[in-house]
Design a protein around this motif. Structure first.
Motif, PDB file in Angstrom:
ATOM      1  N   MET A  30      31.416  34.989  38.539  1.00 22.57           N
ATOM      2  CA  MET A  30      30.926  36.195  37.881  1.00 22.57           C
ATOM      3  C   MET A  30      29.547  36.271  38.226  1.00 22.57           C
ATOM      4  N   GLY A  78      36.475  35.858  37.064  1.00 21.10           N
ATOM      5  CA  GLY A  78      36.042  36.634  38.280  1.00 21.10           C
ATOM      6  C   GLY A  78      36.965  38.080  38.380  1.00 21.10           C
ATOM      7  N   LEU A  82      36.652  40.799  34.646  1.00 23.72           N
ATOM      8  CA  LEU A  82      36.008  42.036  35.190  1.00 23.72           C
ATOM      9  C   LEU A  82      36.988  43.297  35.339  1.00 23.72           C
TER      10      LEU A  82
ATOM     11  N   ILE B  20      28.743  43.035  31.500  1.00 24.76           N
ATOM     12  CA  ILE B  20      29.919  42.143  31.501  1.00 24.76           C
ATOM     13  C   ILE B  20      30.773  42.136  30.363  1.00 24.76           C
TER      14      ILE B  20
END
Lengths: 290, 269
Positions: A30, A78, A82, B20
Protein backbone atom coordinates in the motif's frame (compact mmCIF):
# COMPACT_ATOMS: atom_id res chain seq x y z
CA UNK A 1 18.06 -40.29 8.06
CA UNK A 2 19.39 -36.91 8.96
CA UNK A 3 22.07 -36.68 11.53
CA UNK A 4 21.01 -33.23 12.64
CA UNK A 5 17.56 -32.28 13.85
CA UNK A 6 15.47 -30.94 11.01
CA UNK A 7 14.03 -27.46 11.09
CA UNK A 8 10.36 -28.28 10.95
CA UNK A 9 7.37 -26.09 11.60
CA UNK A 10 4.03 -27.16 12.94
CA UNK A 11 0.87 -26.39 11.02
CA UNK A 12 0.07 -23.37 13.16
CA UNK A 13 3.61 -22.03 12.95
CA UNK A 14 3.31 -22.15 9.18
CA UNK A 15 0.08 -20.21 9.50
CA UNK A 16 1.88 -17.65 11.67
CA UNK A 17 4.60 -17.17 9.07
CA UNK A 18 1.92 -16.88 6.43
CA UNK A 19 -0.05 -14.22 8.30
CA UNK A 20 3.10 -12.33 9.25
CA UNK A 21 4.34 -12.21 5.70
CA UNK A 22 0.92 -11.34 4.35
CA UNK A 23 0.19 -8.42 6.61
CA UNK A 24 3.66 -6.91 6.45
CA UNK A 25 4.14 -7.16 2.73
CA UNK A 26 0.56 -6.10 2.13
CA UNK A 27 1.04 -2.96 4.18
CA UNK A 28 4.31 -2.17 2.41
CA UNK A 29 2.55 -2.63 -0.89
CA UNK A 30 0.00 0.00 0.00
CA UNK A 31 2.82 2.37 0.85
CA UNK A 32 4.75 1.74 -2.35
CA UNK A 33 1.57 2.32 -4.36
CA UNK A 34 1.45 5.81 -2.89
CA UNK A 35 5.10 6.84 -3.30
CA UNK A 36 5.35 8.97 -6.45
CA UNK A 37 7.53 7.94 -9.38
CA UNK A 38 10.27 9.98 -11.00
CA UNK A 39 11.17 9.82 -14.63
CA UNK A 40 14.54 10.69 -16.06
CA UNK A 41 13.90 10.23 -19.73
CA UNK A 42 12.79 6.65 -20.27
CA UNK A 43 14.37 5.58 -17.02
CA UNK A 44 11.97 5.40 -14.16
CA UNK A 45 13.05 5.85 -10.58
CA UNK A 46 10.30 4.30 -8.61
CA UNK A 47 9.94 2.24 -5.52
CA UNK A 48 8.70 -0.84 -7.29
CA UNK A 49 8.20 -2.86 -4.14
CA UNK A 50 9.66 -3.42 -0.73
CA UNK A 51 10.92 -6.85 -1.70
CA UNK A 52 13.13 -6.96 1.37
CA UNK A 53 10.19 -7.91 3.58
CA UNK A 54 9.26 -11.25 2.03
CA UNK A 55 12.92 -11.88 1.21
CA UNK A 56 14.06 -11.59 4.80
CA UNK A 57 11.09 -13.55 6.08
CA UNK A 58 11.70 -16.30 3.53
CA UNK A 59 15.34 -16.49 4.58
CA UNK A 60 14.57 -16.58 8.28
CA UNK A 61 11.44 -18.75 8.26
CA UNK A 62 9.85 -21.16 5.87
CA UNK A 63 10.43 -20.02 2.26
CA UNK A 64 7.21 -21.40 0.82
CA UNK A 65 4.82 -19.94 3.36
CA UNK A 66 6.56 -16.59 3.46
CA UNK A 67 6.41 -16.45 -0.34
CA UNK A 68 2.76 -17.40 -0.72
CA UNK A 69 1.79 -15.14 2.17
CA UNK A 70 3.55 -12.18 0.61
CA UNK A 71 1.93 -12.71 -2.77
CA UNK A 72 -1.47 -13.01 -1.19
CA UNK A 73 -0.80 -9.91 0.88
CA UNK A 74 -0.01 -8.00 -2.26
CA UNK A 75 -3.23 -9.16 -3.87
CA UNK A 76 -5.39 -8.35 -0.85
CA UNK A 77 -3.90 -5.08 0.38
CA UNK A 78 -2.48 -3.68 -2.82
CA UNK A 79 -5.19 -4.78 -5.21
CA UNK A 80 -8.49 -5.82 -3.70
CA UNK A 81 -8.58 -3.20 -0.97
CA UNK A 82 -7.54 -0.40 -3.29
CA UNK A 83 -10.04 -1.71 -5.79
CA UNK A 84 -7.51 -2.42 -8.51
CA UNK A 85 -7.77 -6.15 -8.56
CA UNK A 86 -6.80 -7.24 -12.05
CA UNK A 87 -8.47 -10.62 -11.80
CA UNK A 88 -6.77 -13.27 -13.88
CA UNK A 89 -3.81 -11.05 -14.68
CA UNK A 90 -2.91 -11.21 -11.01
CA UNK A 91 -2.37 -14.94 -11.26
CA UNK A 92 0.79 -14.39 -13.24
CA UNK A 93 2.13 -11.90 -10.68
CA UNK A 94 1.20 -14.22 -7.86
CA UNK A 95 3.01 -17.19 -9.34
CA UNK A 96 6.06 -15.24 -10.46
CA UNK A 97 6.53 -13.48 -7.16
CA UNK A 98 5.97 -16.59 -5.03
CA UNK A 99 8.41 -18.57 -7.12
CA UNK A 100 11.06 -15.85 -6.94
CA UNK A 101 10.80 -15.41 -3.18
CA UNK A 102 10.70 -19.14 -2.63
CA UNK A 103 13.87 -19.70 -4.62
CA UNK A 104 15.55 -16.81 -2.82
CA UNK A 105 14.65 -18.37 0.51
CA UNK A 106 15.92 -21.79 -0.53
CA UNK A 107 19.25 -20.41 -1.72
CA UNK A 108 20.04 -19.05 1.73
CA UNK A 109 21.05 -21.94 3.96
CA UNK A 110 22.64 -19.91 6.68
CA UNK A 111 21.00 -16.55 7.39
CA UNK A 112 24.15 -15.31 9.06
CA UNK A 113 26.19 -15.71 5.91
CA UNK A 114 26.06 -12.31 4.22
CA UNK A 115 27.17 -13.62 0.86
CA UNK A 116 24.31 -16.09 0.71
CA UNK A 117 21.81 -13.47 1.81
CA UNK A 118 23.00 -11.07 -0.87
CA UNK A 119 22.93 -13.77 -3.52
CA UNK A 120 19.45 -14.86 -2.50
CA UNK A 121 18.09 -11.32 -2.51
CA UNK A 122 19.42 -10.52 -5.96
CA UNK A 123 18.35 -13.89 -7.36
CA UNK A 124 14.83 -13.32 -6.10
CA UNK A 125 14.55 -9.90 -7.71
CA UNK A 126 16.07 -11.01 -11.00
CA UNK A 127 13.81 -14.05 -11.33
CA UNK A 128 10.70 -12.04 -10.56
CA UNK A 129 11.55 -9.16 -12.86
CA UNK A 130 12.53 -11.48 -15.66
CA UNK A 131 9.24 -13.35 -15.55
CA UNK A 132 7.20 -10.17 -15.45
CA UNK A 133 9.20 -8.68 -18.31
CA UNK A 134 8.55 -11.72 -20.50
CA UNK A 135 4.85 -11.66 -19.71
CA UNK A 136 4.60 -7.93 -20.48
CA UNK A 137 6.26 -8.39 -23.84
CA UNK A 138 4.02 -11.31 -24.69
CA UNK A 139 0.97 -9.29 -23.67
CA UNK A 140 1.60 -6.69 -26.36
CA UNK A 141 2.61 -9.25 -28.95
CA UNK A 142 -0.62 -11.13 -28.39
CA UNK A 143 -2.86 -8.15 -27.77
CA UNK A 144 -1.97 -6.08 -30.82
CA UNK A 145 -3.13 -7.64 -34.04
CA UNK A 146 -0.97 -7.17 -37.14
CA UNK A 147 2.04 -6.49 -35.03
CA UNK A 148 4.27 -6.37 -38.09
CA UNK A 149 2.09 -3.69 -39.68
CA UNK A 150 3.20 -1.22 -37.05
CA UNK A 151 6.79 -0.46 -37.73
CA UNK A 152 9.01 -0.55 -34.71
CA UNK A 153 6.37 -1.62 -32.25
CA UNK A 154 7.69 -5.11 -31.66
CA UNK A 155 11.21 -3.80 -31.10
CA UNK A 156 10.10 -0.86 -29.01
CA UNK A 157 8.21 -3.10 -26.63
CA UNK A 158 11.28 -5.27 -26.14
CA UNK A 159 13.48 -2.22 -25.63
CA UNK A 160 11.12 -0.56 -23.15
CA UNK A 161 10.57 -3.71 -21.16
CA UNK A 162 14.28 -4.49 -21.27
CA UNK A 163 15.17 -1.08 -19.91
CA UNK A 164 12.48 -1.42 -17.26
CA UNK A 165 13.93 -4.80 -16.32
CA UNK A 166 17.47 -3.48 -15.95
CA UNK A 167 16.21 -0.43 -14.13
CA UNK A 168 14.17 -2.49 -11.70
CA UNK A 169 16.97 -4.93 -11.03
CA UNK A 170 19.64 -2.28 -10.57
CA UNK A 171 17.61 0.42 -8.83
CA UNK A 172 14.81 -1.31 -6.93
CA UNK A 173 16.82 -4.50 -6.64
CA UNK A 174 19.80 -2.94 -4.92
CA UNK A 175 18.10 -0.19 -2.95
CA UNK A 176 14.96 -1.99 -1.86
CA UNK A 177 15.95 -5.62 -1.85
CA UNK A 178 19.68 -6.09 -1.41
CA UNK A 179 20.65 -3.39 1.10
CA UNK A 180 17.61 -3.61 3.41
CA UNK A 181 17.77 -7.41 3.41
CA UNK A 182 21.43 -7.29 4.38
CA UNK A 183 20.49 -4.87 7.14
CA UNK A 184 17.46 -6.75 8.42
CA UNK A 185 18.31 -10.44 8.24
CA UNK A 186 21.18 -10.42 10.77
CA UNK A 187 19.15 -8.20 13.10
CA UNK A 188 16.00 -10.27 12.93
CA UNK A 189 17.75 -13.63 13.04
CA UNK A 190 17.38 -15.12 16.49
CA UNK A 191 15.13 -12.31 17.62
CA UNK A 192 11.94 -12.75 15.68
CA UNK A 193 11.71 -16.54 15.88
CA UNK A 194 11.03 -16.70 19.64
CA UNK A 195 8.10 -14.36 19.11
CA UNK A 196 6.51 -17.04 16.97
CA UNK A 197 7.51 -19.71 19.46
CA UNK A 198 10.16 -21.41 17.39
CA UNK A 199 13.88 -21.94 17.32
CA UNK A 200 16.08 -20.11 14.84
CA UNK A 201 17.17 -21.93 11.74
CA UNK A 202 20.37 -23.85 12.43
CA UNK A 203 23.56 -22.33 11.13
CA UNK A 204 25.02 -25.60 9.99
CA UNK A 205 21.94 -26.62 8.10
CA UNK A 206 23.01 -28.23 4.87
CA UNK A 207 20.48 -29.14 2.28
CA UNK A 208 20.99 -31.70 -0.37
CA UNK A 209 19.68 -31.11 -3.85
CA UNK A 210 17.04 -33.78 -3.27
CA UNK A 211 15.65 -31.76 -0.41
CA UNK A 212 15.31 -28.63 -2.51
CA UNK A 213 13.62 -30.35 -5.40
CA UNK A 214 10.53 -31.44 -3.55
CA UNK A 215 6.89 -31.71 -4.45
CA UNK A 216 6.01 -28.01 -4.10
CA UNK A 217 9.06 -26.99 -6.06
CA UNK A 218 8.26 -29.29 -8.93
CA UNK A 219 4.62 -28.24 -8.86
CA UNK A 220 5.58 -24.58 -8.94
CA UNK A 221 7.74 -25.21 -11.98
CA UNK A 222 4.93 -27.18 -13.62
CA UNK A 223 2.40 -24.43 -12.95
CA UNK A 224 4.74 -21.80 -14.28
CA UNK A 225 5.54 -23.88 -17.29
CA UNK A 226 1.89 -24.44 -18.10
CA UNK A 227 1.24 -20.71 -17.69
CA UNK A 228 3.89 -19.79 -20.18
CA UNK A 229 2.59 -22.55 -22.42
CA UNK A 230 -0.87 -21.01 -22.12
CA UNK A 231 0.44 -17.68 -23.32
CA UNK A 232 2.29 -19.37 -26.12
CA UNK A 233 -0.78 -21.35 -27.12
CA UNK A 234 -3.08 -18.35 -27.06
CA UNK A 235 -0.71 -16.39 -29.23
CA UNK A 236 -0.83 -19.24 -31.72
CA UNK A 237 -4.62 -19.22 -31.82
CA UNK A 238 -4.84 -15.47 -32.36
CA UNK A 239 -2.19 -15.24 -35.01
CA UNK A 240 -3.14 -18.34 -36.90
CA UNK A 241 -6.47 -17.14 -38.24
CA UNK A 242 -5.78 -17.74 -41.89
CA UNK A 243 -6.49 -21.43 -41.99
CA UNK A 244 -9.79 -20.97 -40.25
CA UNK A 245 -11.06 -18.65 -42.93
CA UNK A 246 -13.57 -21.12 -44.45
CA UNK A 247 -15.13 -21.61 -41.04
CA UNK A 248 -15.46 -17.89 -40.63
CA UNK A 249 -17.04 -17.62 -44.08
CA UNK A 250 -19.64 -20.19 -43.29
CA UNK A 251 -20.63 -19.05 -39.83
CA UNK A 252 -19.72 -15.40 -39.83
CA UNK A 253 -17.28 -13.63 -37.58
CA UNK A 254 -18.87 -14.74 -34.35
CA UNK A 255 -17.46 -18.24 -34.73
CA UNK A 256 -14.23 -16.71 -33.53
CA UNK A 257 -15.76 -16.25 -30.12
CA UNK A 258 -16.55 -19.84 -29.06
CA UNK A 259 -13.41 -21.12 -30.71
CA UNK A 260 -11.34 -18.83 -28.55
CA UNK A 261 -13.19 -19.52 -25.36
CA UNK A 262 -12.48 -23.23 -25.43
CA UNK A 263 -8.68 -23.10 -25.06
CA UNK A 264 -9.02 -20.39 -22.41
CA UNK A 265 -11.35 -22.54 -20.34
CA UNK A 266 -9.24 -25.66 -20.77
CA UNK A 267 -6.06 -23.88 -19.81
CA UNK A 268 -7.70 -22.19 -16.85
CA UNK A 269 -9.11 -25.41 -15.50
CA UNK A 270 -5.70 -27.06 -15.79
CA UNK A 271 -4.16 -24.24 -13.79
CA UNK A 272 -6.89 -24.28 -11.17
CA UNK A 273 -6.55 -28.02 -10.86
CA UNK A 274 -2.80 -27.75 -10.40
CA UNK A 275 -3.09 -24.95 -7.87
CA UNK A 276 -5.69 -26.86 -5.94
CA UNK A 277 -3.62 -29.98 -5.89
CA UNK A 278 -0.69 -27.95 -4.69
CA UNK A 279 -2.79 -26.49 -1.91
CA UNK A 280 -3.92 -29.89 -0.78
CA UNK A 281 -0.38 -31.18 -0.70
CA UNK A 282 0.56 -28.25 1.49
CA UNK A 283 -2.05 -28.91 4.12
CA UNK A 284 -1.59 -32.63 4.13
CA UNK A 285 1.98 -32.29 5.15
CA UNK A 286 4.49 -32.79 2.40
CA UNK A 287 8.14 -33.39 3.18
CA UNK A 288 9.56 -30.24 4.68
CA UNK A 289 11.76 -28.18 2.44
CA UNK A 290 13.84 -26.57 5.10
CA UNK B 1 6.63 25.78 -6.29
CA UNK B 2 3.29 27.03 -5.04
CA UNK B 3 1.56 24.32 -6.92
CA UNK B 4 3.82 21.72 -5.36
CA UNK B 5 3.00 23.12 -1.93
CA UNK B 6 -0.74 22.91 -2.39
CA UNK B 7 -0.33 19.46 -3.80
CA UNK B 8 1.70 18.29 -0.81
CA UNK B 9 -0.86 19.85 1.51
CA UNK B 10 -3.55 17.82 -0.12
CA UNK B 11 -1.40 14.71 -0.07
CA UNK B 12 -0.66 14.76 3.63
CA UNK B 13 -0.34 11.38 5.26
CA UNK B 14 -3.57 11.87 7.18
CA UNK B 15 -5.42 12.55 3.97
CA UNK B 16 -3.94 9.49 2.34
CA UNK B 17 -4.88 7.37 5.32
CA UNK B 18 -8.45 8.57 5.16
CA UNK B 19 -8.61 8.00 1.42
CA UNK B 20 -7.26 4.45 1.78
CA UNK B 21 -9.78 3.60 4.45
CA UNK B 22 -12.51 5.16 2.33
CA UNK B 23 -11.58 3.04 -0.63
CA UNK B 24 -11.26 -0.09 1.41
CA UNK B 25 -14.40 0.23 3.48
CA UNK B 26 -16.69 2.62 1.65
CA UNK B 27 -19.40 0.52 0.10
CA UNK B 28 -22.52 1.78 -1.52
CA UNK B 29 -25.70 -0.17 -1.88
CA UNK B 30 -25.72 -0.69 -5.61
CA UNK B 31 -27.49 -3.12 -7.88
CA UNK B 32 -24.31 -5.08 -8.48
CA UNK B 33 -23.81 -5.40 -4.74
CA UNK B 34 -26.92 -7.50 -4.44
CA UNK B 35 -25.81 -10.08 -6.97
CA UNK B 36 -24.41 -13.43 -5.95
CA UNK B 37 -20.59 -13.55 -5.98
CA UNK B 38 -20.61 -16.56 -8.25
CA UNK B 39 -22.56 -14.64 -10.89
CA UNK B 40 -20.01 -11.87 -10.69
CA UNK B 41 -17.09 -14.31 -11.01
CA UNK B 42 -18.64 -15.96 -14.04
CA UNK B 43 -19.47 -12.60 -15.58
CA UNK B 44 -15.90 -11.51 -14.98
CA UNK B 45 -14.54 -14.65 -16.59
CA UNK B 46 -16.34 -13.59 -19.78
CA UNK B 47 -15.85 -9.83 -19.74
CA UNK B 48 -12.39 -9.84 -18.23
CA UNK B 49 -10.81 -12.38 -20.55
CA UNK B 50 -12.59 -12.56 -23.89
CA UNK B 51 -12.08 -8.88 -24.89
CA UNK B 52 -8.37 -9.57 -25.01
CA UNK B 53 -8.88 -11.70 -28.09
CA UNK B 54 -11.28 -9.41 -29.91
CA UNK B 55 -9.77 -7.26 -32.60
CA UNK B 56 -12.83 -5.50 -34.08
CA UNK B 57 -12.85 -1.89 -32.99
CA UNK B 58 -16.64 -1.61 -33.08
CA UNK B 59 -17.11 -4.49 -30.66
CA UNK B 60 -14.51 -3.03 -28.32
CA UNK B 61 -16.19 0.39 -28.38
CA UNK B 62 -19.55 -1.21 -27.67
CA UNK B 63 -18.09 -3.13 -24.76
CA UNK B 64 -16.38 -0.02 -23.42
CA UNK B 65 -19.67 1.90 -23.46
CA UNK B 66 -21.43 -0.93 -21.65
CA UNK B 67 -18.71 -1.09 -19.01
CA UNK B 68 -18.66 2.67 -18.53
CA UNK B 69 -22.36 2.48 -17.70
CA UNK B 70 -21.71 -0.37 -15.28
CA UNK B 71 -18.78 1.46 -13.68
CA UNK B 72 -21.02 4.46 -13.13
CA UNK B 73 -23.64 2.17 -11.63
CA UNK B 74 -21.09 0.58 -9.31
CA UNK B 75 -20.21 4.03 -7.91
CA UNK B 76 -16.47 3.38 -8.07
CA UNK B 77 -14.37 5.86 -6.12
CA UNK B 78 -12.74 8.59 -8.23
CA UNK B 79 -9.30 7.74 -6.89
CA UNK B 80 -9.42 4.34 -8.55
CA UNK B 81 -10.57 5.74 -11.87
CA UNK B 82 -7.76 8.29 -11.72
CA UNK B 83 -5.15 5.60 -11.07
CA UNK B 84 -6.57 3.47 -13.88
CA UNK B 85 -6.48 6.20 -16.52
CA UNK B 86 -3.03 7.34 -15.44
CA UNK B 87 -1.65 3.83 -15.75
CA UNK B 88 -3.18 3.27 -19.17
CA UNK B 89 -2.02 6.63 -20.50
CA UNK B 90 1.58 6.33 -19.37
CA UNK B 91 1.95 2.79 -20.68
CA UNK B 92 0.45 3.53 -24.08
CA UNK B 93 2.35 6.82 -24.31
CA UNK B 94 5.75 5.33 -23.63
CA UNK B 95 5.30 2.59 -26.23
CA UNK B 96 4.24 5.24 -28.73
CA UNK B 97 7.27 7.45 -28.15
CA UNK B 98 9.78 4.64 -28.47
CA UNK B 99 7.87 3.26 -31.45
CA UNK B 100 8.26 6.61 -33.21
CA UNK B 101 11.94 6.55 -32.40
CA UNK B 102 12.31 3.20 -34.14
CA UNK B 103 10.95 4.67 -37.35
CA UNK B 104 7.24 4.08 -36.93
CA UNK B 105 4.73 6.70 -38.01
CA UNK B 106 1.80 8.33 -36.35
CA UNK B 107 -0.33 5.49 -37.72
CA UNK B 108 1.32 3.51 -34.96
CA UNK B 109 -1.21 5.30 -32.77
CA UNK B 110 -4.18 3.33 -34.03
CA UNK B 111 -3.30 -0.23 -32.99
CA UNK B 112 -1.95 1.16 -29.75
CA UNK B 113 -5.17 3.05 -29.09
CA UNK B 114 -6.98 -0.17 -29.73
CA UNK B 115 -4.79 -1.98 -27.24
CA UNK B 116 -5.43 0.75 -24.68
CA UNK B 117 -9.16 0.47 -25.31
CA UNK B 118 -8.93 -3.27 -24.86
CA UNK B 119 -6.97 -3.00 -21.65
CA UNK B 120 -9.35 -0.39 -20.27
CA UNK B 121 -12.33 -2.65 -21.01
CA UNK B 122 -10.63 -5.45 -19.10
CA UNK B 123 -9.67 -3.24 -16.18
CA UNK B 124 -13.15 -1.77 -15.98
CA UNK B 125 -14.60 -5.26 -15.87
CA UNK B 126 -12.41 -6.14 -12.90
CA UNK B 127 -13.13 -2.86 -11.15
CA UNK B 128 -16.87 -3.30 -11.61
CA UNK B 129 -16.80 -6.81 -10.23
CA UNK B 130 -14.39 -6.44 -7.37
CA UNK B 131 -15.55 -3.03 -6.22
CA UNK B 132 -19.09 -4.22 -5.90
CA UNK B 133 -18.18 -7.02 -3.56
CA UNK B 134 -17.82 -6.37 0.12
CA UNK B 135 -14.97 -8.27 1.76
CA UNK B 136 -17.34 -10.79 3.35
CA UNK B 137 -18.99 -11.42 0.05
CA UNK B 138 -15.72 -11.79 -1.79
CA UNK B 139 -14.29 -14.21 0.74
CA UNK B 140 -17.52 -16.22 0.86
CA UNK B 141 -17.61 -16.35 -2.90
CA UNK B 142 -14.01 -17.50 -3.10
CA UNK B 143 -14.65 -20.15 -0.50
CA UNK B 144 -17.65 -21.34 -2.48
CA UNK B 145 -15.68 -21.79 -5.70
CA UNK B 146 -13.14 -23.90 -3.87
CA UNK B 147 -10.37 -21.52 -2.87
CA UNK B 148 -8.73 -22.74 0.38
CA UNK B 149 -10.22 -21.40 3.60
CA UNK B 150 -6.93 -19.77 4.55
CA UNK B 151 -7.32 -17.33 1.67
CA UNK B 152 -10.79 -16.20 2.58
CA UNK B 153 -9.72 -15.91 6.20
CA UNK B 154 -6.79 -13.76 5.13
CA UNK B 155 -9.08 -11.33 3.32
CA UNK B 156 -11.19 -10.88 6.41
CA UNK B 157 -8.10 -10.56 8.57
CA UNK B 158 -6.56 -7.96 6.27
CA UNK B 159 -9.68 -5.81 6.38
CA UNK B 160 -9.74 -6.03 10.14
CA UNK B 161 -6.05 -5.28 10.61
CA UNK B 162 -5.47 -2.57 8.04
CA UNK B 163 -6.33 0.46 10.23
CA UNK B 164 -4.31 -0.91 13.13
CA UNK B 165 -1.31 -1.64 10.97
CA UNK B 166 -1.38 1.74 9.25
CA UNK B 167 -1.69 3.50 12.59
CA UNK B 168 1.17 1.53 14.11
CA UNK B 169 3.42 2.01 11.13
CA UNK B 170 2.74 5.71 11.14
CA UNK B 171 3.62 5.91 14.85
CA UNK B 172 6.91 4.12 14.34
CA UNK B 173 7.72 6.32 11.39
CA UNK B 174 6.99 9.46 13.41
CA UNK B 175 9.13 8.31 16.31
CA UNK B 176 12.02 7.63 13.94
CA UNK B 177 11.58 11.14 12.64
CA UNK B 178 11.56 12.55 16.16
CA UNK B 179 14.78 10.79 17.07
CA UNK B 180 16.52 11.31 13.77
CA UNK B 181 17.90 14.39 12.12
CA UNK B 182 16.64 15.38 8.74
CA UNK B 183 19.30 16.51 6.26
CA UNK B 184 19.86 20.27 6.34
CA UNK B 185 20.54 20.60 2.63
CA UNK B 186 17.79 19.49 0.36
CA UNK B 187 20.13 18.23 -2.32
CA UNK B 188 19.52 18.08 -6.02
CA UNK B 189 15.75 17.76 -6.67
CA UNK B 190 15.19 17.10 -2.96
CA UNK B 191 17.23 13.90 -3.40
CA UNK B 192 18.82 14.01 0.05
CA UNK B 193 15.48 14.46 1.75
CA UNK B 194 13.96 11.79 -0.40
CA UNK B 195 16.64 9.27 0.46
CA UNK B 196 16.34 10.16 4.12
CA UNK B 197 12.61 9.52 4.12
CA UNK B 198 12.86 6.32 2.13
CA UNK B 199 15.49 5.06 4.54
CA UNK B 200 13.15 5.83 7.41
CA UNK B 201 10.29 4.08 5.63
CA UNK B 202 12.43 0.97 5.35
CA UNK B 203 13.83 1.12 8.85
CA UNK B 204 10.37 1.54 10.33
CA UNK B 205 9.58 -1.95 9.19
CA UNK B 206 12.03 -3.48 11.62
CA UNK B 207 10.05 -2.77 14.82
CA UNK B 208 6.84 -3.40 12.93
CA UNK B 209 8.04 -6.85 11.90
CA UNK B 210 8.60 -7.79 15.53
CA UNK B 211 5.26 -6.51 16.73
CA UNK B 212 3.35 -8.06 13.85
CA UNK B 213 5.11 -11.34 14.58
CA UNK B 214 3.78 -11.20 18.12
CA UNK B 215 0.34 -10.31 16.90
CA UNK B 216 0.18 -13.09 14.34
CA UNK B 217 1.13 -15.59 17.01
CA UNK B 218 -1.71 -14.39 19.20
CA UNK B 219 -4.02 -14.60 16.21
CA UNK B 220 -3.07 -18.14 15.30
CA UNK B 221 -3.35 -19.29 18.90
CA UNK B 222 -6.82 -17.78 19.08
CA UNK B 223 -7.72 -19.56 15.87
CA UNK B 224 -6.38 -22.81 17.26
CA UNK B 225 -8.38 -22.57 20.44
CA UNK B 226 -11.52 -22.17 18.36
CA UNK B 227 -10.61 -25.06 16.11
CA UNK B 228 -10.61 -22.78 13.07
CA UNK B 229 -7.50 -24.24 11.50
CA UNK B 230 -9.33 -27.56 11.37
CA UNK B 231 -12.58 -26.03 10.20
CA UNK B 232 -11.15 -23.98 7.33
CA UNK B 233 -11.50 -26.68 4.74
CA UNK B 234 -14.03 -28.91 6.40
CA UNK B 235 -16.97 -29.53 4.03
CA UNK B 236 -19.63 -29.37 6.74
CA UNK B 237 -18.31 -26.11 8.18
CA UNK B 238 -18.23 -24.65 4.70
CA UNK B 239 -21.77 -25.73 4.01
CA UNK B 240 -23.01 -24.10 7.17
CA UNK B 241 -21.09 -20.94 6.48
CA UNK B 242 -22.15 -20.55 2.88
CA UNK B 243 -25.84 -21.31 3.30
CA UNK B 244 -26.83 -17.75 2.55
CA UNK B 245 -25.44 -17.77 -0.99
CA UNK B 246 -28.28 -18.25 -3.44
CA UNK B 247 -28.60 -17.60 -7.15
CA UNK B 248 -31.72 -15.48 -7.64
CA UNK B 249 -33.66 -14.26 -10.64
CA UNK B 250 -31.74 -11.01 -10.90
CA UNK B 251 -28.48 -12.97 -11.18
CA UNK B 252 -29.78 -14.94 -14.13
CA UNK B 253 -31.21 -11.79 -15.73
CA UNK B 254 -28.04 -9.77 -15.31
CA UNK B 255 -25.81 -12.50 -16.66
CA UNK B 256 -28.13 -13.42 -19.51
CA UNK B 257 -28.70 -9.85 -20.63
CA UNK B 258 -25.06 -8.84 -20.61
CA UNK B 259 -24.01 -11.98 -22.47
CA UNK B 260 -26.68 -11.44 -25.09
CA UNK B 261 -25.51 -7.84 -25.48
CA UNK B 262 -22.00 -9.15 -26.07
CA UNK B 263 -23.18 -11.70 -28.64
CA UNK B 264 -25.34 -9.13 -30.45
CA UNK B 265 -22.35 -6.79 -30.61
CA UNK B 266 -20.22 -9.47 -32.21
CA UNK B 267 -23.08 -10.43 -34.51
CA UNK B 268 -23.62 -6.89 -35.78
CA UNK B 269 -20.03 -6.12 -36.63
Amino acid sequence: MNTHTRFTLTESQKMMVFILSMSLYGLSNMITELIPKFYLGPIEFSVEYFAFIPLSLAMIFHPLYAAIGASLGEVIFGEIMLGQFGGIGELEKFIAFSLAIFIAGVIVRNPENKKQVALGAMAGVIIHQFISMSVDILKVWVGVEELDAVEGLAESVVVIEGIAFLNDVLFSGILFALLPTLYLVPRLYGKIEPLLGMKPRKNDLQLGLSEIITVPFILAVVVLGSLSFLFEYLSETTFGWEWEAPLVDRFGEWIVFPVMVVPVIIALSVIIFLVKRKGRKDTDGYSEVV
Amino acid sequence: MDMVKTLTDKLSIEQVKIEILNTAYGYHQTFLQRLDPRTLFLWYLVFGVVPFFIHQTSVLIGLALFLIVLTAMAKVSPLIIFILTLGLLTQGGSYLIVGLFFGGEVTAMLPLLKLTLKLSVISMASIVVFCSMSPEKLSDGLLKIGVPGQVSFSIGYAYRMLPTLVEEYHHIFLSYRLRGKAPVKKGLFYSRQLFYYIKLLIKSFYPLMLSVAKRSRTMVEALESKGSLYGFNHPKVKQLKLQHLKIKRRDVLFFGLSISYFIILIGIS
